[in-house]
Design a protein around this motif. Sequence first.
Motif, PDB file in Angstrom:
ATOM      1  N   GLY A 169       0.227  -4.027 -12.209  1.00 20.20           N
ATOM      2  CA  GLY A 169      -0.991  -3.904 -11.432  1.00 20.20           C
ATOM      3  C   GLY A 169      -1.501  -5.301 -11.107  1.00 20.20           C
ATOM      4  N   GLN A 170      -1.553  -5.629  -9.833  1.00 23.90           N
ATOM      5  CA  GLN A 170      -2.023  -6.939  -9.387  1.00 23.90           C
ATOM      6  C   GLN A 170      -3.474  -6.815  -8.928  1.00 23.90           C
ATOM      7  N   VAL A 171      -4.381  -7.484  -9.633  1.00 24.20           N
ATOM      8  CA  VAL A 171      -5.793  -7.482  -9.250  1.00 24.20           C
ATOM      9  C   VAL A 171      -5.965  -8.448  -8.084  1.00 24.20           C
ATOM     10  N   SER A 177       0.805  -1.228   0.000  1.00 25.25           N
ATOM     11  CA  SER A 177       0.000   0.000   0.000  1.00 25.25           C
ATOM     12  C   SER A 177       0.833   1.271   0.000  1.00 25.25           C
ATOM     13  N   GLY A 178       2.145   1.147   0.228  1.00 22.37           N
ATOM     14  CA  GLY A 178       2.988   2.330   0.356  1.00 22.37           C
ATOM     15  C   GLY A 178       2.935   2.952   1.737  1.00 22.37           C
ATOM     16  N   ALA A 179       2.281   2.287   2.695  1.00 16.26           N
ATOM     17  CA  ALA A 179       2.185   2.831   4.048  1.00 16.26           C
ATOM     18  C   ALA A 179       3.545   2.867   4.734  1.00 16.26           C
ATOM     19  N   GLY A 188     -10.650  -7.708  -3.752  1.00 14.07           N
ATOM     20  CA  GLY A 188      -9.978  -6.595  -3.092  1.00 14.07           C
ATOM     21  C   GLY A 188      -9.471  -5.542  -4.057  1.00 14.07           C
ATOM     22  N   PRO A 189      -8.462  -4.786  -3.634  1.00 22.04           N
ATOM     23  CA  PRO A 189      -8.002  -3.629  -4.389  1.00 22.04           C
ATOM     24  C   PRO A 189      -7.105  -3.989  -5.571  1.00 22.04           C
ATOM     25  N   LEU A 190      -6.549  -2.962  -6.170  1.00 21.40           N
ATOM     26  CA  LEU A 190      -5.537  -3.090  -7.206  1.00 21.40           C
ATOM     27  C   LEU A 190      -4.206  -2.694  -6.583  1.00 21.40           C
ATOM     28  N   TYR A 191      -3.240  -3.609  -6.581  1.00 22.09           N
ATOM     29  CA  TYR A 191      -1.905  -3.290  -6.099  1.00 22.09           C
ATOM     30  C   TYR A 191      -1.060  -2.823  -7.276  1.00 22.09           C
ATOM     31  N   LEU A 192      -0.583  -1.609  -7.207  1.00 17.53           N
ATOM     32  CA  LEU A 192       0.314  -1.091  -8.236  1.00 17.53           C
ATOM     33  C   LEU A 192       1.735  -1.036  -7.690  1.00 17.53           C
ATOM     34  N   ALA A 238       1.268   1.141  -4.299  1.00 16.83           N
ATOM     35  CA  ALA A 238      -0.017   1.702  -3.887  1.00 16.83           C
ATOM     36  C   ALA A 238      -1.114   0.655  -4.002  1.00 16.83           C
ATOM     37  N   ALA A 239      -2.103   0.753  -3.104  1.00 16.25           N
ATOM     38  CA  ALA A 239      -3.298  -0.093  -3.158  1.00 16.25           C
ATOM     39  C   ALA A 239      -4.475   0.820  -3.469  1.00 16.25           C
ATOM     40  N   LEU A 240      -5.058   0.647  -4.642  1.00 14.58           N
ATOM     41  CA  LEU A 240      -6.133   1.530  -5.090  1.00 14.58           C
ATOM     42  C   LEU A 240      -7.482   0.829  -5.005  1.00 14.58           C
TER      43      LEU A 240
END
Length: 220
Positions: free
Chosen positions: A85-87, A64-66, A91-95, A115-117
Motif C-alpha cells: 500500500g503506497q500512501v 487505479s486498475g482502470a 492523495g489516495p492509497l495505491y494498493l 487499486a486507488a482507494l
Amino acid sequence: MSDKMIHAYSGDEIDVHWDKRLCIHISECVQADDPLFEVGREPWCVPDEVAKAEVREVCERCPSGALSYVDKDGTPEQPASENTGQVVYNGPLYLSGELDIEGAPEDMPGVRFRAALCRCGASKNKPFCDNSHIAAGFEDFGAIGQSGPGLDPGSAASDGPLKIKAIPDGPLKMEGRLTLKAASGRSAWQGTKTALCRCGASKNKPFCDASHRAIGFKSD
C-alpha cells in the motif's frame, strides 16, 4: 453498467479495456515512450502498435486498475509478488498485489491487482478514489511513524490474498500480508491486520483513530 463507462480496444493478440469509473488520470499510459496510447488519436489505444508484452507492462503501470487486458493466449495478469500500500502525498492509497476488495464489481478486473482507494472521505465512488481530494483540499504528506508487528512467514494468517473491507461509515479493514510504504517510498509498516482511515480526519494517518465517529462520516 453503461457500455460508455468501459471501453474496449481490440488487437490481434491482446485486447485492452479502459474503465472510466476508476480512471484518475495519472497518465502512466499516455506518458509511456511508445505509440500504444496517444492523446488526440482515434482510437487513442491501438494494441497492435506495440508488442504484446509491452501492452501488458504499460497496462500494469496503471495504479487505479482502470486499465486491464485480455491476452488472447489465455495468460492472465499475475499479482505483484508482495501486497503493498503506497500512501500518496495529499492523495489516495495505491494498493497492489493479490487484492480481494469486498463488493468490487465483477466487471472491474483490474482492481484484483491494482487499486486507488479514497483517503479523504470525499470521493463519490467510494471506496475508490475519484480525485475529490483535490477540490476538498485534503492534506496528508504521507509519513508513517509506526513499524507494525512485522510479517511472520510461518503464520497461517499471512497466507492468501489481501482482503479489504470498507466498513460502513468507518475505516478500511485490511487482513492479509501487507507492507505500507510512506509517500517518500520508504517501506514503513508490515503486518497482517490493520484499519486505515478513509474519512480524512484521523490524526494518526494512514491509520484509523476513530475520528470518523466524531465527525459523523458517512460512506454513502
